[in-house]
Design a protein around this motif. Sequence first.
Motif, PDB file in Angstrom:
ATOM      1  N   ASP A  93      10.108  71.126  51.761  1.00  0.00           N
ATOM      2  CA  ASP A  93       8.716  69.439  51.189  1.00  0.00           C
ATOM      3  C   ASP A  93       8.772  68.611  51.850  1.00  0.00           C
ATOM      4  N   GLN A 143      11.615  74.405  48.520  1.00  0.00           N
ATOM      5  CA  GLN A 143      10.599  74.890  47.542  1.00  0.00           C
ATOM      6  C   GLN A 143      10.435  75.950  46.649  1.00  0.00           C
ATOM      7  N   GLU A 144       9.767  76.740  45.008  1.00  0.00           N
ATOM      8  CA  GLU A 144       9.352  77.624  44.653  1.00  0.00           C
ATOM      9  C   GLU A 144       9.618  78.453  45.486  1.00  0.00           C
TER      10      GLU A 144
END
Length: 300
Positions: A93, A143-144
Amino acid sequence: MAHRWTNTLTHADVTPQAAFLNRRQVMAGLAGVGLAGLARPAAAQEALEPNTWEDITSYNNYYEFGTRKEDPARYAHTLVTEPWSVTIDGLVDKPGEYDFKDIMSEMTVEERIYRFRCVEAWSMVVPWNGFELADLLNMAGVQEGAKYVAFETAYRPDEMPGVQFPILEWPYREGLRLDEAMHPLTIMATGIYDKPIPNQNGAPLRLVVPWKYGFKSIKSIVRITISDVEPPTSWNMSAPREYGFYSNVNPNVDHPRWSQASERQIGGGLFAKRIPTLMFNGYEEEVGGLYDGMDLKEFY
């Protein structure tokens, strides 16, 4: 993601260095244990003392400064470690360049003792100071979809005389699976014996993963990249038959040119007694579940 360990110790629980070096009985029960870290199972205990500062700082692999064990201690003083920054990018992020001093101001540095091993059946007990890699990755915001973490060592030909030789493809690279990286045993080491980590040991920031072989412990890190694909690693690129991506300590899988079933402790001399190598370096209870269902001879 691994369950985070909660520290219940205080500064008074940390053993002073002078006492540290003379407490064989304590170390017989704590070999490889973090004083502010995770306890090892009783079956994993070995009668090992932590190595001396001289052992730890004079017997090193750091090919950017030469291929002999004494070369890093002799030449690594040329590496400029201040200022220092680490670029964190990829699936995060907050990508960017993180100043080392800013990182340290955000982290809780703790003392841990690990039985860190080298590739040629030698082991060393090192009292590292550092912080969990997970804390740094969480600061950047994973992050995913992220699956792997890649690391890169500084590449400075003017300061690293060894890089003029094509021993490996420079810069040096390493990688972990994300769940390995987020495990509380995986640390970013910043010191030894509560002193700043010396250049030859990977100043100012190096990786320590105590259930893997020593070549997995990348030094002087300048870049961390989060991705969804398995990253290339230097020794796997150089000799894939001999060095796999995982590099787990496994006495049941021999290196093609030597057995990995036993080891000697560095500092004990050429005729030091060999002791059996423990699965995952004695941390099987803590990390074995990361590899459930995997063929560890195929994924070595």
